[in-house]
Design an enzyme around this catalytic site. Sequence first.
Site, PDB file in Angstrom:
ATOM      1  N   HIS A  11     104.870 -45.292 -26.951  1.00  0.00           N
ATOM      2  CA  HIS A  11     103.574 -44.720 -27.340  1.00  0.00           C
ATOM      3  C   HIS A  11     103.020 -45.411 -28.584  1.00  0.00           C
ATOM      4  CE1 HIS A  11     103.213 -41.443 -24.425  1.00  0.00           C
ATOM      5  NE2 HIS A  11     104.535 -41.408 -24.473  1.00  0.00           N
ATOM      6  N   LYS A  25     102.047 -48.293 -20.293  1.00  0.00           N
ATOM      7  CA  LYS A  25     101.123 -47.413 -21.025  1.00  0.00           C
ATOM      8  C   LYS A  25      99.976 -48.267 -21.577  1.00  0.00           C
ATOM      9  CE  LYS A  25     104.328 -43.615 -21.506  1.00  0.00           C
ATOM     10  NZ  LYS A  25     105.730 -43.480 -21.851  1.00  0.00           N
ATOM     11  N   SER A  72     105.806 -38.189 -28.216  1.00  0.00           N
ATOM     12  CA  SER A  72     104.591 -38.049 -27.416  1.00  0.00           C
ATOM     13  C   SER A  72     104.084 -36.616 -27.286  1.00  0.00           C
ATOM     14  CB  SER A  72     104.841 -38.616 -26.024  1.00  0.00           C
ATOM     15  OG  SER A  72     105.836 -37.856 -25.377  1.00  0.00           O
TER      16      SER A  72
END
Length: 401
Positions: A214, A245, A186
Amino acid sequence: MSDQAFYSGLQAKLETLRNDGLFKPERVIASRQGAEVVAQDGRTLINMCANNYLGLSGDEQTSTAAAAALEKYGYGLSSVRFICGTQTVHKELEQKLSEFLGTEDTILYAAAFDANGGVFEPLFDENDAIISDALNHASIIDGVRLCKAARYRYANNDMADLEKQLIAATEAGKRHKIIVTDGVFSMDGTIAQLDKIVELAEKYGALTMIDESHASGFMGKTGRGTHEHCGVMGRIDIITGTLGKALGGAMGGFTSGRKEVIETLRQKSRPYLFSNTLAPMIAGASLSVLDRISKSTELRDRLHENTAYFRKEIERIGFTIKPGTHPVVPVMLFDAPIAQKFAARMFELGVLLSGFFYPVVPMGQARVRVQLSAAHTREQLDTVLKAFEQAGKELGILKNQ
Ligand SMILES: *Cc1c(COP(=O)(O)O)cnc(C)c1O
């Protein structure tokens, strides 16, 4: 309250953090999460630092699905899963996640931090080897620490070093070996070379695990993740990830893989056995998110269009970025005080960004990290790019200036 030295020791350490510029203040938002947020002082800011890749945090449809599940299943269960904390919505979500990821079974956790914290210890012991990328997420590092397996570390994304560590673990006579990597790192937006990792795993008889926090929901042609992006779907042993996320943004995590792995985790994984079940409204909202992104790649496609546009334009203006294709775009400023000044100036110009410097990134690699979202409009991105250009000119850091 009788040990005053304890408290004055903490005060001194906090003071040092403040003096070193390493203190992390909280920025308070007075609105929903989204492409634009309202700050506590009432100013509207364009948000370029959320993990809200698909724009589903604060999204109306997601909230509506959560409200429907809240209505049907109630607020919570006051129980761990195996006592009386499993509802139909949890089983449906586990099945849907397995279908989405292309695995046999999935187990839910309260967070990906827990998924990673509870995945190694039940599966591996001192006879085994965990071979971990040096830049893996803190929760993987902690999970590995809780397990007795031998630890091998390879330099970030360095396949020659990975092979060296595989050889070392093989020569040490380790019974099982598992290669562990973030699917996407990330800080840099680097995508793990899963095709090569799978090849090496096959060559040395090792298992593979990826953390897709991610990546789940938007990497790969249909958003299944890094394994789809790299063409190795069905060839990864264990996948962990977050619901906090891209997949809705509330909270929750999961581990996915072969039936016997997931069943073992249900029996032995401590964050699963000794922590409360995921709130049913989060499970319900996550189901609606998976339905939505399985039916159409529209959000994923818009995210990648936004990313390609931003990456091209920010370089044209004269900034240096780490090359790549991921919606994490590290805009390199190199110098820590400049990165701090830059983020502060962008805040004044109405753009919410975060600066990163040593020790979070290597010395001399200070940056602001931009994260694109499907929710950003072209107009918002143009406003952000103008602010970048202005702040860059003011600080004298543009190329060709
Ligand atoms: C964010 C993140 C986590 C933690 O996710 P939570 O669900 O918020 O606990 C774990 N691993 C990686 C790679 C992450 O980026």
